[in-house]
Design an enzyme around this catalytic site. Structure first.
Site, PDB file in Angstrom:
ATOM      1  N   SER A  24       0.817  -1.223   0.000  1.00  0.00           N
ATOM      2  CA  SER A  24       0.000   0.000   0.000  1.00  0.00           C
ATOM      3  C   SER A  24       0.847   1.268   0.000  1.00  0.00           C
ATOM      4  O   SER A  24       0.305   2.370   0.047  1.00  0.00           O
ATOM      5  CB  SER A  24      -0.911   0.008   1.232  1.00  0.00           C
ATOM      6  OG  SER A  24      -0.139  -0.014   2.434  1.00  0.00           O
ATOM      7  N   THR A 156     -40.019  25.331 -11.092  1.00  0.00           N
ATOM      8  CA  THR A 156     -40.343  23.971 -10.653  1.00  0.00           C
ATOM      9  C   THR A 156     -40.532  23.164 -11.924  1.00  0.00           C
ATOM     10  O   THR A 156     -41.035  23.683 -12.934  1.00  0.00           O
ATOM     11  CB  THR A 156     -41.612  23.913  -9.787  1.00  0.00           C
ATOM     12  OG1 THR A 156     -42.744  24.321 -10.577  1.00  0.00           O
ATOM     13  CG2 THR A 156     -41.494  24.810  -8.560  1.00  0.00           C
ATOM     14  N   HIS A 157     -40.105  21.903 -11.894  1.00  0.00           N
ATOM     15  CA  HIS A 157     -40.154  21.048 -13.091  1.00  0.00           C
ATOM     16  C   HIS A 157     -39.376  21.669 -14.256  1.00  0.00           C
ATOM     17  O   HIS A 157     -39.658  21.391 -15.419  1.00  0.00           O
ATOM     18  CB  HIS A 157     -41.600  20.780 -13.522  1.00  0.00           C
ATOM     19  CG  HIS A 157     -42.473  20.238 -12.436  1.00  0.00           C
ATOM     20  ND1 HIS A 157     -42.500  18.907 -12.088  1.00  0.00           N
ATOM     21  CD2 HIS A 157     -43.338  20.868 -11.593  1.00  0.00           C
ATOM     22  CE1 HIS A 157     -43.354  18.730 -11.092  1.00  0.00           C
ATOM     23  NE2 HIS A 157     -43.865  19.912 -10.764  1.00  0.00           N
ATOM     24  N   SER A 278     -13.401  25.225 -28.069  1.00  0.00           N
ATOM     25  CA  SER A 278     -13.493  24.029 -28.899  1.00  0.00           C
ATOM     26  C   SER A 278     -12.347  24.004 -29.891  1.00  0.00           C
ATOM     27  O   SER A 278     -11.975  25.048 -30.446  1.00  0.00           O
ATOM     28  CB  SER A 278     -14.834  24.019 -29.648  1.00  0.00           C
ATOM     29  OG  SER A 278     -14.819  23.072 -30.703  1.00  0.00           O
ATOM     30  N   LYS A 284     -17.224  28.585 -29.427  1.00  0.00           N
ATOM     31  CA  LYS A 284     -17.606  27.887 -28.207  1.00  0.00           C
ATOM     32  C   LYS A 284     -16.906  28.436 -26.959  1.00  0.00           C
ATOM     33  O   LYS A 284     -15.737  28.787 -26.973  1.00  0.00           O
ATOM     34  CB  LYS A 284     -17.287  26.391 -28.319  1.00  0.00           C
ATOM     35  CG  LYS A 284     -18.090  25.641 -29.362  1.00  0.00           C
ATOM     36  CD  LYS A 284     -19.563  25.579 -29.026  1.00  0.00           C
ATOM     37  CE  LYS A 284     -19.860  24.761 -27.800  1.00  0.00           C
ATOM     38  NZ  LYS A 284     -19.423  23.365 -27.915  1.00  0.00           N
ATOM     39  N   ASN A 286     -17.036  26.726 -23.295  1.00  0.00           N
ATOM     40  CA  ASN A 286     -17.598  25.569 -22.595  1.00  0.00           C
ATOM     41  C   ASN A 286     -17.411  25.655 -21.078  1.00  0.00           C
ATOM     42  O   ASN A 286     -16.307  25.937 -20.604  1.00  0.00           O
ATOM     43  CB  ASN A 286     -16.940  24.289 -23.100  1.00  0.00           C
ATOM     44  CG  ASN A 286     -17.150  24.086 -24.588  1.00  0.00           C
ATOM     45  OD1 ASN A 286     -18.198  24.426 -25.119  1.00  0.00           O
ATOM     46  ND2 ASN A 286     -16.150  23.556 -25.272  1.00  0.00           N
ATOM     47  N   GLU A 291     -19.040  21.109 -15.546  1.00  0.00           N
ATOM     48  CA  GLU A 291     -19.270  19.761 -16.061  1.00  0.00           C
ATOM     49  C   GLU A 291     -18.394  18.733 -15.342  1.00  0.00           C
ATOM     50  O   GLU A 291     -18.834  17.615 -15.044  1.00  0.00           O
ATOM     51  CB  GLU A 291     -19.009  19.737 -17.561  1.00  0.00           C
ATOM     52  CG  GLU A 291     -20.047  20.521 -18.352  1.00  0.00           C
ATOM     53  CD  GLU A 291     -19.698  20.677 -19.820  1.00  0.00           C
ATOM     54  OE1 GLU A 291     -20.550  21.153 -20.571  1.00  0.00           O
ATOM     55  OE2 GLU A 291     -18.570  20.324 -20.222  1.00  0.00           O
ATOM     56  N   TYR A 318      -9.427  -7.010  12.618  1.00  0.00           N
ATOM     57  CA  TYR A 318      -8.823  -6.503  11.393  1.00  0.00           C
ATOM     58  C   TYR A 318      -8.801  -7.575  10.307  1.00  0.00           C
ATOM     59  O   TYR A 318      -8.551  -8.749  10.559  1.00  0.00           O
ATOM     60  CB  TYR A 318      -7.392  -6.010  11.637  1.00  0.00           C
ATOM     61  CG  TYR A 318      -6.767  -5.402  10.407  1.00  0.00           C
ATOM     62  CD1 TYR A 318      -7.050  -4.083  10.052  1.00  0.00           C
ATOM     63  CD2 TYR A 318      -5.940  -6.148   9.574  1.00  0.00           C
ATOM     64  CE1 TYR A 318      -6.513  -3.517   8.904  1.00  0.00           C
ATOM     65  CE2 TYR A 318      -5.400  -5.594   8.416  1.00  0.00           C
ATOM     66  CZ  TYR A 318      -5.693  -4.288   8.086  1.00  0.00           C
ATOM     67  OH  TYR A 318      -5.173  -3.736   6.935  1.00  0.00           O
ATOM     68  N   GLN A 323      -7.604  -2.495   4.006  1.00  0.00           N
ATOM     69  CA  GLN A 323      -6.627  -1.682   3.280  1.00  0.00           C
ATOM     70  C   GLN A 323      -7.302  -0.921   2.138  1.00  0.00           C
ATOM     71  O   GLN A 323      -6.817   0.114   1.694  1.00  0.00           O
ATOM     72  CB  GLN A 323      -5.509  -2.574   2.723  1.00  0.00           C
ATOM     73  CG  GLN A 323      -4.409  -1.816   1.995  1.00  0.00           C
ATOM     74  CD  GLN A 323      -3.227  -2.710   1.651  1.00  0.00           C
ATOM     75  OE1 GLN A 323      -2.513  -3.173   2.532  1.00  0.00           O
ATOM     76  NE2 GLN A 323      -3.055  -2.981   0.365  1.00  0.00           N
ATOM     77  N   LYS A 326      -8.308   3.158   1.979  1.00  0.00           N
ATOM     78  CA  LYS A 326      -7.431   4.312   1.770  1.00  0.00           C
ATOM     79  C   LYS A 326      -7.608   5.009   0.417  1.00  0.00           C
ATOM     80  O   LYS A 326      -7.818   6.222   0.354  1.00  0.00           O
ATOM     81  CB  LYS A 326      -5.961   3.914   1.909  1.00  0.00           C
ATOM     82  CG  LYS A 326      -5.629   3.099   3.131  1.00  0.00           C
ATOM     83  CD  LYS A 326      -5.361   3.939   4.333  1.00  0.00           C
ATOM     84  CE  LYS A 326      -4.958   3.095   5.515  1.00  0.00           C
ATOM     85  NZ  LYS A 326      -5.709   1.849   5.702  1.00  0.00           N
TER      86      LYS A 326
END
Length: 472
Positions: A24, A156-157, A278, A284, A286, A291, A318, A323, A326
């Protein structure tokens, strides 16, 4: 005999593929500070309890501090063969100071050692997350305060519903983040329990002083059951749960930001520094930050699901499965801190298009409820008023106009209760101002919410600073 530090009963070395699989160190090395701080506290306790000599303790402390300096200077070579951060540090310590280094692990196991490191790490990173939440809350308050008079459509909606203040909308996210702050405060409390001294699972035969170690490491509580101490990962699941809810909040804000900055809405314009272009389409701009935050939400939620699935069938105490706690939480910590930090910048940098929002509420029927309320205040039952208002909307749709464009004569045909004051009653400003119920969107209520938000921010800042001062 195996050369591993635990290899006394083994006659073969671990297969190279197995060694790579179970190591690890590539991810738990980020807990080096916690591991060294815990070892220092443990060594001091062993010395004060007469379990190791003062000379050995002094050599151990000097050696550990030297190793920490090497790690921070990038001069420490981590070895996969030594599996984890604990064995890497202990091996280097023993090489540096000899037999004294071998006495450090007296009265402890890697089971309670890794539990200690993880508790301390999660505790410290929770404080860092609280700081980032505060930063985004402050950005929301600043932006709301600078746009207190901006009216926008409420939805709403995803259909226009009623006019609201843009500040009111932003402060809804402040409220969500306040609950996130409280949840992470709870995570801190559950991480603030010391497991060291539990040994592998059953405690130790040495006369240790766990309270002394807890005081050195600023823990408020100590596990009262050794089995629970080494197997508990509730605080990790709680962190991931709180992180998932927080990321869902940021994802919802992201979705709205993406809509708002589209040409179809054009309510806000994001700073160029928080957007990309873009490679093909020159026009563009963006909203990549929003996102990406929306996308990374699924990643954090996935870590929560993975942790729940990992723990659900484990017997005490344990198991190596643990492990797997982590990598998920390390990634969730990094993702949450980055997402909060970048969103605070985005909110502070965006331009609010006040006139576009005002035009939007003037060119819709979001004042239809206020038209009904106008009639109710003049004595008409609400259900009847609702029907009259609906008829007015239908009339406007047929004529291609809005409620404020209807003549008083047309209104009178619907109800004699209509007077010249109907036009003032259905103006966006009046619609907003009249929603003065507690928590509503009126100018007075928004100002009250802003004042409360600033007061809460001050209290949250104080708490975060107090917790920060407790970190080792």
């Amino acid at each position: 005999m195996s050369e591993a530090m635990w290899g006394g009963r083994f006659t073969k070395t671990v297969d190279e593929m197995v060694n790579e699989f179970q190591a690890s160190i590539n991810f738990d090395k980020r807990m080096y500070h916690e591991d060294i701080a815990g070892s220092i506290a443990h060594a001091i306790m062993l010395s004060k309890c007469g379990i190791i000599s003062e000379d050995d303790c002094g050599a151990i402390l000097a050696g550990l501090k030297d190793i920490e300096g090497q790690i921070e200077a990038g001069e420490f070579d981590f070895s996969v063969d030594l599996e984890d951060i604990h064995m890497n540090i202990e091996k280097r310590l023993t090489e540096a100071i000899g037999e004294a280094g071998g006495r450090l692990h007296t009265a402890r196991s890697r089971n309670d050692q890794v539990a200690l490191d993880t508790h301390m790490y999660v505790r410290r990173e929770t404080v860092a997350v609280l700081r980032e939440i505060l930063n985004l809350q402050a950005a929301l308050v600043e932006t709301a305060k600078a746009n207190q008079d901006v009216i926008m459509p409420g939805y709403t909606h995803l259909q226009r519903a009623q006019p609201i203040l843009f500040a009111h909308h932003l402060l809804a996210y402040f409220g969500m983040l306040s609950r996130d702050f409280a949840r992470f405060e709870g995570v801190y409390q559950r991480a603030d329990i010391m497991p060291l001294g539990a040994g592998a699972l059953a405690g130790t035969t040495f006369p240790i002083d766990r309270e002394l170690v807890a005081r050195q490491l600023n823990f408020q509580q100590i596990y009262g059951n050794s089995l629970d101490a080494v197997s508990d990962r509730d605080y990790i699941m709680e962190f991931l749960s709180a992180a998932s809810i927080l990321m869902v909040h940021l994802s919802r804000l992201s979705e709205e930001t993406i809509l708002w900055c589209s040409r179809e809405f054009s309510f806000v314009e994001l700073d160029d520094a928080h957007c990309t272009g873009s490679s093909m389409m020159p026009q563009k701009k963006n909203p990549d930050v929003s996102e990406l935050v929306r996308g990374k939400t699924g990643r954090v939620v996935g870590h929560l699901m993975a942790m729940l699935a990992t723990v659900k069938g484990l017997p005490l105490a344990y198991n190596k499965d643990l492990q797997e706690d982590k990598e998920g939480i390390f990634d969730a910590i990094d993702t949450v801190k980055f997402s909060l930090g970048v969103y605070a910048q985005l909110i502070r940098g965006m331009k609010v298009k006040k006139e576009v929002m005002r035009r939007a509420v003037a060119e819709d029927f979001s004042n239809a409820t206020d038209l009904a309320d106008y009639l109710v205040k003049k004595g008409m039952p609400f259900r009847q008023a609702h029907a009259v208002s609906g008829t007015a909307v239908h009339t406007c749709l047929e004529k291609g106009c809005y409620l404020q464009d209807m003549s008083l004569e047309e209104y009178k045909k619907l109800s004699e209760l209509f007077e010249e004051d109907i036009y003032e009653a259905i103006s966006p400003e009046t619609c907003v101002a009249n929603r003065n119920s507690l928590g509503g969107t009126s100018y007075a209520q928004a100002a009250r919410q802003l004042a409360a938000a600033e007061e809460l921010l001050a209290a949250e800042n104080k708490l975060q600073e107090e917790l920060a001062q407790k970190q080792i």
